[in-house]
Write an enzyme that holds these catalytic residues in place. Structure first.
Site, PDB file in Angstrom:
ATOM      1  N   TYR A  51       0.842  -1.374   0.003  1.00  0.00           N
ATOM      2  CA  TYR A  51       0.059  -0.005   0.121  1.00  0.00           C
ATOM      3  C   TYR A  51       0.977   1.167  -0.089  1.00  0.00           C
ATOM      4  O   TYR A  51       0.413   2.387  -0.114  1.00  0.00           O
ATOM      5  CB  TYR A  51      -0.747   0.144   1.080  1.00  0.00           C
ATOM      6  CG  TYR A  51      -2.000  -1.055   1.341  1.00  0.00           C
ATOM      7  CD1 TYR A  51      -1.795  -2.026   0.262  1.00  0.00           C
ATOM      8  CD2 TYR A  51      -2.546  -1.177   2.495  1.00  0.00           C
ATOM      9  CE1 TYR A  51      -2.919  -2.922   0.411  1.00  0.00           C
ATOM     10  CE2 TYR A  51      -3.719  -2.335   2.737  1.00  0.00           C
ATOM     11  CZ  TYR A  51      -3.746  -3.295   1.571  1.00  0.00           C
ATOM     12  OH  TYR A  51      -4.498  -4.251   1.640  1.00  0.00           O
ATOM     13  N   HIS A 109       0.572 -11.626   2.422  1.00  0.00           N
ATOM     14  CA  HIS A 109      -0.475 -10.940   1.858  1.00  0.00           C
ATOM     15  C   HIS A 109      -1.480 -11.860   0.772  1.00  0.00           C
ATOM     16  O   HIS A 109      -2.393 -11.809   0.941  1.00  0.00           O
ATOM     17  CB  HIS A 109       0.123  -9.774   0.990  1.00  0.00           C
ATOM     18  CG  HIS A 109      -0.750  -8.738   0.815  1.00  0.00           C
ATOM     19  ND1 HIS A 109      -0.544  -7.098   0.550  1.00  0.00           N
ATOM     20  CD2 HIS A 109      -2.118  -8.625   0.534  1.00  0.00           C
ATOM     21  CE1 HIS A 109      -1.664  -6.611   0.197  1.00  0.00           C
ATOM     22  NE2 HIS A 109      -2.606  -7.172  -0.017  1.00  0.00           N
TER      23      HIS A 109
HETATM   24  N1  LIG Z   1      -5.771  -8.601   1.851  1.00  0.00           N
HETATM   25  C1  LIG Z   1      -5.949  -8.222   0.706  1.00  0.00           C
HETATM   26  O1  LIG Z   1      -5.521  -8.799  -0.305  1.00  0.00           O
HETATM   27  C2  LIG Z   1      -6.739  -6.884   0.622  1.00  0.00           C
HETATM   28  C3  LIG Z   1      -7.357  -6.708  -0.658  1.00  0.00           C
HETATM   29  C4  LIG Z   1      -8.201  -5.435  -0.698  1.00  0.00           C
HETATM   30  C5  LIG Z   1      -8.549  -4.630   0.269  1.00  0.00           C
HETATM   31  N2  LIG Z   1      -7.787  -4.768   1.546  1.00  0.00           N
HETATM   32  C6  LIG Z   1      -7.953  -3.966   2.763  1.00  0.00           C
HETATM   33  O2  LIG Z   1      -9.476  -3.815   3.032  1.00  0.00           O
HETATM   34  C7  LIG Z   1      -9.722  -2.225   3.026  1.00  0.00           C
HETATM   35  C8  LIG Z   1     -10.961  -2.156   2.660  1.00  0.00           C
HETATM   36  O3  LIG Z   1     -11.352  -2.546   1.403  1.00  0.00           O
HETATM   37  P1  LIG Z   1     -11.460  -1.549   0.482  1.00  0.00           P
HETATM   38  O4  LIG Z   1     -10.752  -0.172   0.599  1.00  0.00           O
HETATM   39  O5  LIG Z   1     -11.138  -2.299  -1.040  1.00  0.00           O
HETATM   40  O6  LIG Z   1     -13.181  -1.276  -0.120  1.00  0.00           O
HETATM   41  P2  LIG Z   1     -14.301  -0.998   1.038  1.00  0.00           P
HETATM   42  O7  LIG Z   1     -13.788  -0.619   2.409  1.00  0.00           O
HETATM   43  O8  LIG Z   1     -15.321  -2.043   0.568  1.00  0.00           O
HETATM   44  O9  LIG Z   1     -14.769   0.412   0.311  1.00  0.00           O
HETATM   45  C9  LIG Z   1     -14.381   1.485   0.281  1.00  0.00           C
HETATM   46  C10 LIG Z   1     -14.956   2.546  -0.541  1.00  0.00           C
HETATM   47  O10 LIG Z   1     -16.104   2.916  -0.007  1.00  0.00           O
HETATM   48  C11 LIG Z   1     -16.276   4.380   0.425  1.00  0.00           C
HETATM   49  N3  LIG Z   1     -17.103   4.323   1.751  1.00  0.00           N
HETATM   50  C12 LIG Z   1     -16.768   4.006   2.734  1.00  0.00           C
HETATM   51  N4  LIG Z   1     -17.494   4.257   3.849  1.00  0.00           N
HETATM   52  C13 LIG Z   1     -18.650   4.812   3.001  1.00  0.00           C
HETATM   53  C14 LIG Z   1     -20.005   5.278   3.544  1.00  0.00           C
HETATM   54  N5  LIG Z   1     -20.085   5.254   4.879  1.00  0.00           N
HETATM   55  N6  LIG Z   1     -20.680   5.989   2.664  1.00  0.00           N
HETATM   56  C15 LIG Z   1     -20.023   5.948   1.322  1.00  0.00           C
HETATM   57  N7  LIG Z   1     -19.275   5.520   0.921  1.00  0.00           N
HETATM   58  C16 LIG Z   1     -18.324   4.832   1.787  1.00  0.00           C
HETATM   59  C17 LIG Z   1     -15.004   4.590   0.427  1.00  0.00           C
HETATM   60  O11 LIG Z   1     -14.758   5.945   0.041  1.00  0.00           O
HETATM   61  P3  LIG Z   1     -14.452   7.185   1.064  1.00  0.00           P
HETATM   62  O12 LIG Z   1     -12.805   7.062   1.266  1.00  0.00           O
HETATM   63  O13 LIG Z   1     -14.517   8.524  -0.091  1.00  0.00           O
HETATM   64  O14 LIG Z   1     -15.214   7.349   1.971  1.00  0.00           O
HETATM   65  C18 LIG Z   1     -14.031   3.784  -0.732  1.00  0.00           C
HETATM   66  O15 LIG Z   1     -14.732   4.246  -2.096  1.00  0.00           O
HETATM   67  C19 LIG Z   1      -8.632  -1.940   2.252  1.00  0.00           C
HETATM   68  O16 LIG Z   1      -8.418  -0.584   2.637  1.00  0.00           O
HETATM   69  C20 LIG Z   1      -7.406  -2.838   2.677  1.00  0.00           C
HETATM   70  O17 LIG Z   1      -6.699  -2.225   4.005  1.00  0.00           O
HETATM   71  C21 LIG Z   1      -6.975  -6.184   1.719  1.00  0.00           C
END
Ligand SMILES: NC(=O)c1ccc[n+]([C@@H]2O[C@H](COP(=O)([O-])OP(=O)(O)OC[C@H]3O[C@@H](n4cnc5c(N)ncnc54)[C@H](OP(=O)(O)O)[C@@H]3O)[C@@H](O)[C@H]2O)c1
Length: 277
Positions: A51, A109
């Site tokens: 990241y 990861h």
């Molecule tokens: N281990 C792995 O392989 C892996 C893979 C993918 C992700 N991850 C981890 O999982 C975390 C979360 O996943 P993600 O970032 O892919 O997706 P997510 O948390 O499902 O969605 C994030 C999106 O939703 C929006 N959002 C969040 N809260 C909201 C709300 N209350 N109302 C409207 N929109 C909202 C955010 O925008 P805003 O920021 O503008 O609010 C962002 O665009 C990552 O940040 C990472 O740490 C791990």
């Protein structure tokens, strides 16, 4: 401030029922967003070498003013650092970039099966834990078969498996396996990256029945499944909204209605095929 409840991992360490994803939170704005989340009550920050924001996470921990033991920092070893010695060196670099003396939860990861070194990586992490570089060790994107091999061949059960999990992909069989073996499930992309999930009629109906937002209904579903969601948000308002899911409860039928949205993985991230370096 919201008080986010905690559970105990299989090694006795506390672990929050909800945390902050940090993918994409970088630079000064990223640090500000993380400090604001900690001020709201978040105690789990999820980062990874890939990241490229471990420095920001470390800075947020220092700026939060909280005692170090009150925060749980997760990082992840990238595919290019697989191997016993390589894993330890990767953790040492992460510690340096974070500017911290310890990582609270260290994950692999992705398993990257064609590289075939995740067992060696795991043994390096066991040594890193013995040396006090990390407190808890776990994996990410591991299948039931991989977990079985890991446990059988090393005798050390991961504390956590962080996997893609949201109502479109509820991971029922894998969660049952985790429960059987005392592995905590953690949900990545818990909001399905906000695709069309929040406008699903089932999500909207359940949200209005509890007078909460669609996002809160979905995050509550994760909590009731026994999985720790790590929603990412850069906005203090949305962070507060996302953390405020401990004052209502879905009925078993509502939980089932959200699970019935199942349609499979959204991003072709099958750990038997998808690899990341
Ligand atoms: N281990 C792995 O392989 C892996 C893979 C993918 C992700 N991850 C981890 O999982 C975390 C979360 O996943 P993600 O970032 O892919 O997706 P997510 O948390 O499902 O969605 C994030 C999106 O939703 C929006 N959002 C969040 N809260 C909201 C709300 N209350 N109302 C409207 N929109 C909202 C955010 O925008 P805003 O920021 O503008 O609010 C962002 O665009 C990552 O940040 C990472 O740490 C791990």
């Amino acid at each position: 401030m919201v008080s986010i409840p905690t559970i105990s991992l299989n090694d006795g360490t506390w672990f929050p029922e909800l945390g902050l994803g940090t993918y994409g939170l970088r630079g000064d704005h990223g640090v500000d967003a993380m400090v604001s989340a900690i001020g709201t009550g978040y105690r789990l920050l999820d980062t990874a070498v890939n990241y490229e924001n471990e420095a920001e996470v470390g800075e947020a921990v220092r700026r939060s003013g909280l005692d170090r033991d009150e925060l749980m920092v997760t990082s992840k070893i990238p595919g290019r650092d697989h191997g016993h010695r390589e894993a330890i060196a990767s953790i040492e670099r992460s510690l340096q970039t974070l500017g911290l003396a310890r990582i609270d939860l260290q994950l692999i990861h992705w398993p990257n099966p064609s590289v075939g070194r995740w067992l060696d990586t795991w043994s390096g992490m066991i040594e890193a834990r013995e040396r006090g570089l990390v407190r808890s060790i776990g994996v990410s994107n591991f299948t039931e078969q991989m977990l079985t091999r890991l446990i059988d061949e090393t005798g050390v059960t991961p504390a956590v498996n962080q996997v893609e999990l949201h109502p479109y992909f509820p991971q029922g069989a894998l969660r049952a396996f985790h429960n059987e073996h005392g592995i905590r499930t953690e949900s990545w992309s818990p909001l399905a990256r906000r695709t069309e999930l929040s406008s699903e009629p089932a999500v909207q109906q359940i949200a209005s029945a509890h007078d909460v937002t669609p996002t809160q209904a979905v995050l509550r579903w994760h909590v009731q499944l026994g999985s720790t969601p790590i929603p990412k948000s850069s906005s203090p308002q949305r962070q507060a909204e996302n953390a405020d899911v401990f004052g209502f409860e879905l009925t078993p039928d509502e939980v089932d209605a959200l699970s019935a949205l199942e349609r499979g993985r959204l991003w072709n991230g099958d750990p038997n095929r998808h690899e990341e370096m």
